[in-house]
Design a protein around this motif. Structure first.
Motif, PDB file in Angstrom:
ATOM      1  N   VAL A 130       4.624  36.134 -39.151  1.00  0.00           N
ATOM      2  CA  VAL A 130       4.109  34.864 -39.657  1.00  0.00           C
ATOM      3  C   VAL A 130       3.508  34.076 -38.502  1.00  0.00           C
ATOM      4  O   VAL A 130       4.094  33.985 -37.423  1.00  0.00           O
ATOM      5  N   GLY A 137      -0.157  25.008 -41.243  1.00  0.00           N
ATOM      6  CA  GLY A 137      -0.564  26.154 -42.049  1.00  0.00           C
ATOM      7  C   GLY A 137       0.339  27.332 -41.744  1.00  0.00           C
ATOM      8  O   GLY A 137       0.427  27.755 -40.589  1.00  0.00           O
ATOM      9  N   PHE A 157       1.290  31.220 -42.629  1.00  0.00           N
ATOM     10  CA  PHE A 157       0.739  32.407 -43.275  1.00  0.00           C
ATOM     11  C   PHE A 157       1.405  33.690 -42.767  1.00  0.00           C
ATOM     12  O   PHE A 157       1.659  33.836 -41.564  1.00  0.00           O
ATOM     13  N   ASP A 179      -4.808  40.568 -42.922  1.00  0.00           N
ATOM     14  CA  ASP A 179      -4.805  39.706 -44.097  1.00  0.00           C
ATOM     15  C   ASP A 179      -3.897  38.501 -43.857  1.00  0.00           C
ATOM     16  O   ASP A 179      -2.867  38.606 -43.176  1.00  0.00           O
ATOM     17  N   LEU A 180      -4.281  37.368 -44.419  1.00  0.00           N
ATOM     18  CA  LEU A 180      -3.481  36.155 -44.350  1.00  0.00           C
ATOM     19  C   LEU A 180      -3.007  35.787 -45.749  1.00  0.00           C
ATOM     20  O   LEU A 180      -3.812  35.674 -46.667  1.00  0.00           O
ATOM     21  N   VAL A 181      -1.692  35.593 -45.892  1.00  0.00           N
ATOM     22  CA  VAL A 181      -1.099  35.264 -47.191  1.00  0.00           C
ATOM     23  C   VAL A 181      -0.169  34.073 -47.002  1.00  0.00           C
ATOM     24  O   VAL A 181       0.729  34.120 -46.151  1.00  0.00           O
ATOM     25  N   PRO A 182      -0.344  32.977 -47.756  1.00  0.00           N
ATOM     26  CA  PRO A 182       0.537  31.817 -47.594  1.00  0.00           C
ATOM     27  C   PRO A 182       2.005  32.183 -47.838  1.00  0.00           C
ATOM     28  O   PRO A 182       2.342  32.795 -48.855  1.00  0.00           O
ATOM     29  N   ASP A 242       9.159  28.945 -45.926  1.00  0.00           N
ATOM     30  CA  ASP A 242       8.132  27.972 -45.552  1.00  0.00           C
ATOM     31  C   ASP A 242       8.770  26.638 -45.162  1.00  0.00           C
ATOM     32  O   ASP A 242       8.399  26.034 -44.143  1.00  0.00           O
ATOM     33  N   ASP A 299      -7.414  33.506 -37.890  1.00  0.00           N
ATOM     34  CA  ASP A 299      -6.355  32.780 -38.572  1.00  0.00           C
ATOM     35  C   ASP A 299      -6.502  31.269 -38.401  1.00  0.00           C
ATOM     36  O   ASP A 299      -6.248  30.500 -39.331  1.00  0.00           O
ATOM     37  N   TYR A 334      -7.203  28.425 -41.253  1.00  0.00           N
ATOM     38  CA  TYR A 334      -6.362  27.235 -41.362  1.00  0.00           C
ATOM     39  C   TYR A 334      -7.206  25.963 -41.443  1.00  0.00           C
ATOM     40  O   TYR A 334      -6.954  25.082 -42.285  1.00  0.00           O
ATOM     41  N   SER A 382      -8.715  25.795 -44.940  1.00  0.00           N
ATOM     42  CA  SER A 382      -7.780  25.576 -46.049  1.00  0.00           C
ATOM     43  C   SER A 382      -7.093  24.219 -45.970  1.00  0.00           C
ATOM     44  O   SER A 382      -6.889  23.556 -46.993  1.00  0.00           O
TER      45      SER A 382
END
Length: 352
Positions: free
Chosen positions: A208, A225, A227, A262-265, A274, A321, A325, A328
């Motif tokens: 992460v 952010g 991810f 790949d970036l995934v929340p 989180d 990344d 951020y 988003s």
């Protein structure tokens, strides 16, 4: 006119200095790849200049070796210094915020003492542990000898250089089973890079990255952010990192050898993790003075167990990344995000 001075250390200047110190060219290339963001961001200096000008700010990018002369005699009330690349050993960017402090200049980012702390993984880990944060315990080895023995670990160990970043000195076998294997890796790292190694019990989980840019000066951990960074492997190696950024990354892209992770929340599947990561970020901000721009690396297990691996006060701004951020969280391109951050800080400084 207000000005933003962006201080950076170029890759080629670092390679030249390492060559003078006797490093072979291939190891000097590997070490200097840590500074790849200065190579990548230079391509966007015109866009940053345009974004700053639209906000009434003069953008001045300055190579580190020219920073002292540029920062001498400027107006402290109208000058903001942003250090792009850090370093205390193989890299020298940690000198920039110290120069700014000597000149009474405003800065973006943490106090210069943190630039030194986060560049030494063993000392940084000791401080984070003292704060009660969930960092893996660590041993320290130098060229096949223990300086501090690691704890016994049934899961094996992960071995990484102590003062090098960007995955330099991390190989596919950096996860090993026995302490004796870790000592052998310490000999390899010392031979190649003259560095110690941190030896930690291997922790499971997904990688992460937590990124922060305080475009709004009052932003807190809600603007972080967080991810998952899924690269297809258990961990990134030096070869993986060098294929993404800088001179070597450009060559990899030209050869179609570029594979962006790949970036995934994290909140989408593990909201508990989180929340915990944001609690850790808040502790770093309150206890250590981490602010303005930073990143943190974690391992997160399926049961929401969070392991803090390290933090950076000079995150890779042009990296995929951090760009994601900025889009988003702030709805801004990287140049606009940097310009807006600087303009708001300079406006606040002018009103005090």
């Amino acid at each position: 006119m207000s000005r933003l001075v962006l201080v950076y250390e170029p890759e080629d200047a670092c390679r030249t200095r390492l060559a003078r110190q006797g490093f072979p060219p291939h190891h000097a290339l590997e070490i200097s790849s840590y500074l790849a963001q200065s190579t990548d961001l230079a391509l966007e200096f015109p866009a940053i200049d345009k974004a700053c000008a639209a906000r009434g700010v003069d953008f001045v990018p300055v190579p580190l070796d020219e920073a002292r002369s540029v920062l001498t005699g400027v107006d402290p009330a109208a000058t903001l210094v942003w250090t792009l690349t850090d370093g205390i050993a193989y890299f020298r960017g940690g000198a920039a915020p110290a120069m700014a402090r000597l000149g009474g200049l405003h800065t973006i980012g943490a106090d210069d003492s943190l630039f030194a702390l986060c560049q030494d993984k063993f000392r940084s880990g000791a401080v984070l542990s003292a704060l009660g944060l969930p960092v893996p315990p660590a041993g320290l080895a130098r060229d096949g000898k223990w300086l501090v023995e690691p704890p016994v670990s049934s899961s094996g160990y992960f071995v990484k250089p102590n003062r090098l970043g960007a995955k330099i000195g991390i190989w596919p076998d950096s996860r090993c089973r026995r302490a004796e294997d870790a000592l052998e890796l310490s000999r390899r790292v010392h031979s190649a890079y003259r560095d110690d190694v941190v030896v930690q019990p291997y922790v499971a989980g997904r990688n992460v990255r937590a990124s922060f840019l305080g475009v709004d000066p009052d932003a807190g951990v809600e603007a972080l952010g967080v991810f998952f960074v899924d690269s297809g492997g258990d961990f990134q190696t030096m070869a993986d990192s060098m294929a993404l950024y800088g001179d070597t990354g450009a060559a990899a892209k030209a050869a179609d050898a570029y594979d962006e992770p790949d970036l995934v929340p994290v909140a989408a599947s593990q909201p508990g993790a989180d929340r915990r990561i944001r609690e850790i970020a808040r502790a770093l901000m309150e206890a250590l003075g981490v602010k303005d721009v930073f990143s943190m690396d974690f391992r997160v297990e399926a049961d929401d167990t969070v392991h803090l691996i390290e933090f950076e006060v000079c995150p890779g701004l042009p990296c995929f990344d951090f760009r994601a951020y900025c889009r988003s969280q702030w709805g801004l391109s990287l140049p606009d995000a940097m310009a807006e951050t600087a303009a708001r800080r300079l406006m606040a400084a002018a009103s005090t």
